[in-house]
Design a protein around this motif. Structure first.
Motif, short mmCIF file in Angstrom:
data_model
loop_
_atom_site.label_atom_id
_atom_site.label_comp_id
_atom_site.label_asym_id
_atom_site.label_seq_id
_atom_site.Cartn_x
_atom_site.Cartn_y
_atom_site.Cartn_z
N ALA A 29 0.79 -1.03 0.24
CA ALA A 29 -0.51 -0.16 -0.01
C ALA A 29 0.67 1.22 -0.27
O ALA A 29 0.89 2.05 -1.02
CB ALA A 29 -1.14 0.11 1.34
N ARG A 30 2.28 1.63 1.26
CA ARG A 30 3.00 2.54 0.84
C ARG A 30 3.88 2.34 -0.42
O ARG A 30 4.07 3.40 -0.86
CB ARG A 30 4.02 2.16 2.23
N PHE A 31 4.16 1.58 -1.42
CA PHE A 31 4.99 1.53 -2.12
C PHE A 31 3.75 2.34 -3.18
O PHE A 31 4.16 3.00 -4.18
CB PHE A 31 5.40 0.22 -2.96
N GLY A 32 2.89 1.54 -3.25
CA GLY A 32 2.32 2.04 -4.58
C GLY A 32 1.41 3.94 -4.46
O GLY A 32 1.71 4.22 -5.72
N LEU A 33 1.13 4.38 -3.07
CA LEU A 33 0.64 5.81 -2.62
C LEU A 33 1.98 6.71 -2.84
O LEU A 33 1.77 7.61 -3.65
CB LEU A 33 0.82 5.79 -1.37
N ASP A 113 -5.00 2.13 -4.34
CA ASP A 113 -5.86 1.60 -3.67
C ASP A 113 -6.65 0.69 -2.93
O ASP A 113 -7.10 0.56 -1.85
CB ASP A 113 -7.06 2.30 -4.66
N TYR A 114 -6.34 -0.83 -3.39
CA TYR A 114 -6.45 -1.97 -4.05
C TYR A 114 -5.90 -2.24 -2.21
O TYR A 114 -6.25 -3.33 -0.97
CB TYR A 114 -5.42 -2.80 -4.57
N TYR A 115 -4.61 -1.78 -2.45
CA TYR A 115 -3.53 -2.50 -0.87
C TYR A 115 -4.30 -1.81 0.59
O TYR A 115 -4.30 -2.89 1.86
CB TYR A 115 -2.78 -2.70 -1.41
N LEU A 116 -4.92 -0.57 -0.07
CA LEU A 116 -5.25 0.21 1.36
C LEU A 116 -6.73 0.06 1.82
O LEU A 116 -6.75 -0.62 3.35
CB LEU A 116 -5.42 1.70 1.02
N GLY A 117 -7.12 -0.70 1.31
CA GLY A 117 -8.39 -1.13 0.90
C GLY A 117 -8.06 -2.91 1.91
O GLY A 117 -8.85 -3.40 3.37
N GLU A 118 -7.52 -3.58 1.26
CA GLU A 118 -7.46 -4.85 2.03
C GLU A 118 -7.01 -5.04 3.53
O GLU A 118 -6.77 -5.82 3.87
CB GLU A 118 -5.96 -5.56 0.94
N LEU A 119 -5.79 -3.76 3.55
CA LEU A 119 -5.43 -3.30 4.99
C LEU A 119 -6.10 -2.96 5.89
O LEU A 119 -6.30 -3.76 6.98
CB LEU A 119 -3.77 -1.85 4.92
#
Length: 206
Positions: A29-33, A113-119
């Motif tokens: 999530a941090r990487f994508g952001l 957005d995907y990994y933030l939601g999964e987190l």
């Protein structure tokens, strides 16, 4: 050395039964952001990766991204350069689509957005699993707290309520019996609290 110790600790953290999924999801999530923010600001891909690797906070991911930087400089595609056990296939495929369709920034936004939601989902599930344990701990604490207040009072009441002239051995036995016979008054509040709190937390989830 300190670097080797930090690397080993980061390696262990990514293999802990509960923590590993949350840590890996957090890293992605941090990487994508970071990637989408810097690329949208006009920073080059190599410089963006250089900044991203320093903000993830894990030496294994830092090594993976450093290797990706070197491969990109050599002309390897971004998604190919990120091939690693620590970069999920889903994220690499989304980046590949972004490269092929000239929409890398948009796809990195989707990754973030995907990994933030999964987190968020993983943290909520972890919180729900911890709540009953905390409830039992609080119940035990309440019982202990009540015991520390009332058991001495019960003991004093047992001794002072005895008729005068009894031998000390009889007083001791009566005192012990009095405390044990009234112990349910101490355990009951904590037990009742734990039961009702457990029902409150678990019943909506059944």
């Amino acid at each position: 050395s300190t670097d080797a110790g930090e690397y080993q600790w980061d390696f262990i953290k990514l293999r802990l039964p509960v923590a590993k999924d949350i840590l890996r999801t957090t890293a992605m999530a941090r990487f994508g952001l970071i990637m989408k923010t810097l690329l949208n600001s006009g920073v080059g891909i190599v410089e963006t990766l250089g900044i991203a690797k320093l903000t993830i906070g894990n030496r294994l991911y830092e090594n993976v991204i450093s290797n990706a930087q070197d491969r990109i400089v050599e002309g390897v595609a971004i998604h190919k350069s990120l091939e690693s056990d620590y970069i999920p296939v889903l994220a690499r495929n989304m980046i590949a689509i972004g490269e092929e369709t000239a929409s890398l920034n948009q796809m990195l936004t989707s990754v973030s957005d995907y990994y933030l939601g999964e987190l968020d989902e993983k943290l909520e599930a972890l919180s729900a699993s911890i709540e009953p344990i905390l409830t039992v701990i609080i119940g035990v604490f309440v019982a202990g707290f009540v015991a520390s207040i009332f058991l001495p009072m019960f003991a004093i009441g047992g001794v002072t309520g005895l008729p005068l002239g009894l031998p000390l051995s009889d007083i001791h036995l009566h005192d012990t019996y009095y405390v044990i016979s009234h112990f349910h008054y101490v355990v009951a509040p904590g037990t009742i609290f734990a039961i009702f709190a457990g029902i409150y937390y678990w019943f909506p989830k059944i």
